[in-house]
Scaffold this motif. Structure first.
Motif, mmCIF file in Angstrom:
data_model
loop_
_atom_site.group_PDB
_atom_site.id
_atom_site.type_symbol
_atom_site.label_atom_id
_atom_site.label_comp_id
_atom_site.label_asym_id
_atom_site.label_seq_id
_atom_site.Cartn_x
_atom_site.Cartn_y
_atom_site.Cartn_z
ATOM 1 N N THR A 105 -0.028 -25.570 16.464
ATOM 2 C CA THR A 105 -0.751 -26.693 15.951
ATOM 3 C C THR A 105 1.015 -27.347 15.350
ATOM 4 N N PRO A 106 0.228 -29.201 16.014
ATOM 5 C CA PRO A 106 1.358 -29.916 15.559
ATOM 6 C C PRO A 106 2.149 -29.641 14.328
ATOM 7 N N ALA A 107 2.046 -28.994 12.491
ATOM 8 C CA ALA A 107 2.579 -28.792 12.112
ATOM 9 C C ALA A 107 4.185 -27.476 12.479
ATOM 10 N N GLU A 108 3.322 -27.046 13.858
ATOM 11 C CA GLU A 108 4.659 -26.096 14.204
ATOM 12 C C GLU A 108 5.125 -26.289 15.649
ATOM 13 N N ILE A 109 5.204 -27.638 15.972
ATOM 14 C CA ILE A 109 5.812 -28.214 17.080
ATOM 15 C C ILE A 109 6.601 -28.714 16.414
ATOM 16 N N SER A 110 6.085 -29.812 14.741
ATOM 17 C CA SER A 110 7.513 -29.987 14.280
ATOM 18 C C SER A 110 8.369 -29.567 13.788
ATOM 19 N N LYS A 111 7.896 -28.298 13.297
ATOM 20 C CA LYS A 111 9.191 -27.571 12.823
ATOM 21 C C LYS A 111 10.320 -27.337 13.504
ATOM 22 N N LEU A 112 9.638 -27.327 15.465
ATOM 23 C CA LEU A 112 10.201 -26.316 16.581
ATOM 24 C C LEU A 112 11.115 -27.547 17.211
ATOM 25 N N TYR A 113 10.585 -28.642 16.648
ATOM 26 C CA TYR A 113 11.144 -29.705 17.061
ATOM 27 C C TYR A 113 12.688 -29.812 16.310
ATOM 28 N N ASP A 114 12.490 -30.134 15.064
ATOM 29 C CA ASP A 114 13.393 -30.094 14.220
ATOM 30 C C ASP A 114 15.077 -29.072 14.734
ATOM 31 N N ARG A 115 13.872 -28.201 14.696
ATOM 32 C CA ARG A 115 15.168 -26.301 14.689
ATOM 33 C C ARG A 115 15.644 -26.711 15.907
ATOM 34 N N PHE A 116 15.478 -27.246 17.956
ATOM 35 C CA PHE A 116 15.992 -27.782 18.429
ATOM 36 C C PHE A 116 17.079 -28.906 18.649
ATOM 37 N N ALA A 117 16.253 -29.770 17.970
ATOM 38 C CA ALA A 117 16.472 -31.365 18.200
ATOM 39 C C ALA A 117 18.557 -31.139 18.228
ATOM 40 N N ALA A 118 18.771 -30.067 16.645
ATOM 41 C CA ALA A 118 20.541 -30.357 16.672
ATOM 42 C C ALA A 118 21.181 -29.281 17.966
ATOM 43 N N LEU A 119 20.142 -28.433 18.170
ATOM 44 C CA LEU A 119 20.870 -27.861 19.452
ATOM 45 C C LEU A 119 21.025 -28.458 21.213
ATOM 46 N N LYS A 120 19.940 -29.221 21.446
ATOM 47 C CA LYS A 120 20.064 -29.887 22.833
ATOM 48 C C LYS A 120 21.375 -30.309 23.544
ATOM 49 N N PRO A 121 21.669 -29.950 24.142
ATOM 50 C CA PRO A 121 22.707 -31.056 24.766
ATOM 51 C C PRO A 121 22.248 -32.617 25.401
ATOM 52 N N LYS A 122 21.191 -32.876 25.563
ATOM 53 C CA LYS A 122 20.471 -33.738 26.287
ATOM 54 C C LYS A 122 19.013 -33.409 26.598
ATOM 55 N N ALA A 123 18.211 -34.776 26.476
ATOM 56 C CA ALA A 123 16.994 -35.180 26.907
ATOM 57 C C ALA A 123 16.494 -35.330 28.327
ATOM 58 N N PHE A 124 15.328 -35.239 28.799
ATOM 59 C CA PHE A 124 14.793 -35.286 29.833
ATOM 60 C C PHE A 124 13.760 -35.525 29.704
ATOM 61 N N PHE A 125 12.650 -36.520 30.073
ATOM 62 C CA PHE A 125 11.744 -37.171 30.573
ATOM 63 C C PHE A 125 11.186 -36.744 31.421
ATOM 64 N N GLY A 126 9.925 -35.993 31.777
ATOM 65 C CA GLY A 126 9.209 -35.743 33.367
ATOM 66 C C GLY A 126 10.654 -35.388 34.137
ATOM 67 N N GLY A 127 10.085 -35.695 35.712
ATOM 68 C CA GLY A 127 11.100 -35.152 37.033
ATOM 69 C C GLY A 127 11.928 -33.598 36.516
ATOM 70 N N GLU A 128 12.361 -33.377 37.396
ATOM 71 C CA GLU A 128 12.642 -31.894 37.814
ATOM 72 C C GLU A 128 14.380 -31.589 37.923
ATOM 73 N N ASN A 129 14.898 -31.025 38.635
ATOM 74 C CA ASN A 129 16.296 -30.308 38.422
ATOM 75 C C ASN A 129 16.860 -31.847 39.186
#
Length: 199
Positions: free
Chosen positions: A151-175
């Motif tokens: 659900t969108p609510a669950e996605i929002s909750k997970l995003y908030d949880r992991f946003a502070a933990l991620k070292p970087k964010a990438f969109f598309g692409g690969e290694n």
């Protein structure tokens, strides 16, 4: 002596039939699942040569040499297929979501922080679940990915949880693309995309 000649024919016929099965199952015309196609012609060729030699020179000495050579060639060929198939199955990726919990518990239980963010177990309301696990081998890294819709609510909750933990964010692409970006870093490919496109 006829028994030996019959043995050469039987061994040659069986290995030739096995070769036909392996080639017809192969998705690459020049490559069988376990190696180049021509290598699988060796046992039938050896057995055929032994049969023709025994017909031309029906002596005990010919059979004393030809019989062990044929048997050892076929035994080595069968051993190679069994070993290669077992090796390939051990390194084959697991994509069945039902295996997720078992793999997470048994193969990743010592990985610490690498899988602490993975759900245990997969949520009951998860939809379109896709799982990918590739065992490590040589320089190849171990890969584990889980993807599902929620659900969108669950996605929002997970995003908030992991946003502070991620070292970087990438969109598309690969290694490879992510490593070569400014201040890039190794990531992974999108193994749970559901298609051959891993980006």
């Amino acid at each position: 002596m006829r028994r030996f000649s019959l043995m050469y024919l039987v061994l040659g016929g069986l290995t030739a039939a096995a070769e036909i099965v392996l080639v017809t199952r192969s998705t690459n015309p020049g490559q069988v699942e376990f190696g180049p196609t021509w290598t699988f012609l060796i046992p039938p060729a050896v057995c055929g040569a032994a049969y023709l030699l025994a017909r031309k020179y029906p002596r005990a000495l010919v059979h004393a040499i030809a019989a062990p050579v044929c048997v050892l060639t076929c035994a080595a060929w069968i051993s190679m297929i069994v070993f290669a198939h077992g090796f390939q199955m051990a390194l084959a990726p697991v994509t069945e979501p039902g295996e997720y919990q078992s793999i997470l518990n048994t193969r990743w239980n010592l990985s610490g922080d690498f899988t602490t963010h993975f759900p245990r177990p997969i949520p009951r309301d998860a939809q379109d679940v896709r799982f990918y696990y590739q065992p490590a081998f040589g320089q190849g890294a171990e890969i584990i990915q889980l993807r599902y819709r929620t659900t969108p609510a669950e996605i929002s909750k997970l995003y908030d949880r992991f946003a502070a933990l991620k070292p970087k964010a990438f969109f598309g692409g690969e290694n490879d693309l992510h490593m070569n970006e400014p201040e890039g870093m190794p990531t992974t490919s999108f193994w749970t995309s559901g298609s051959d496109d891993r980006r």
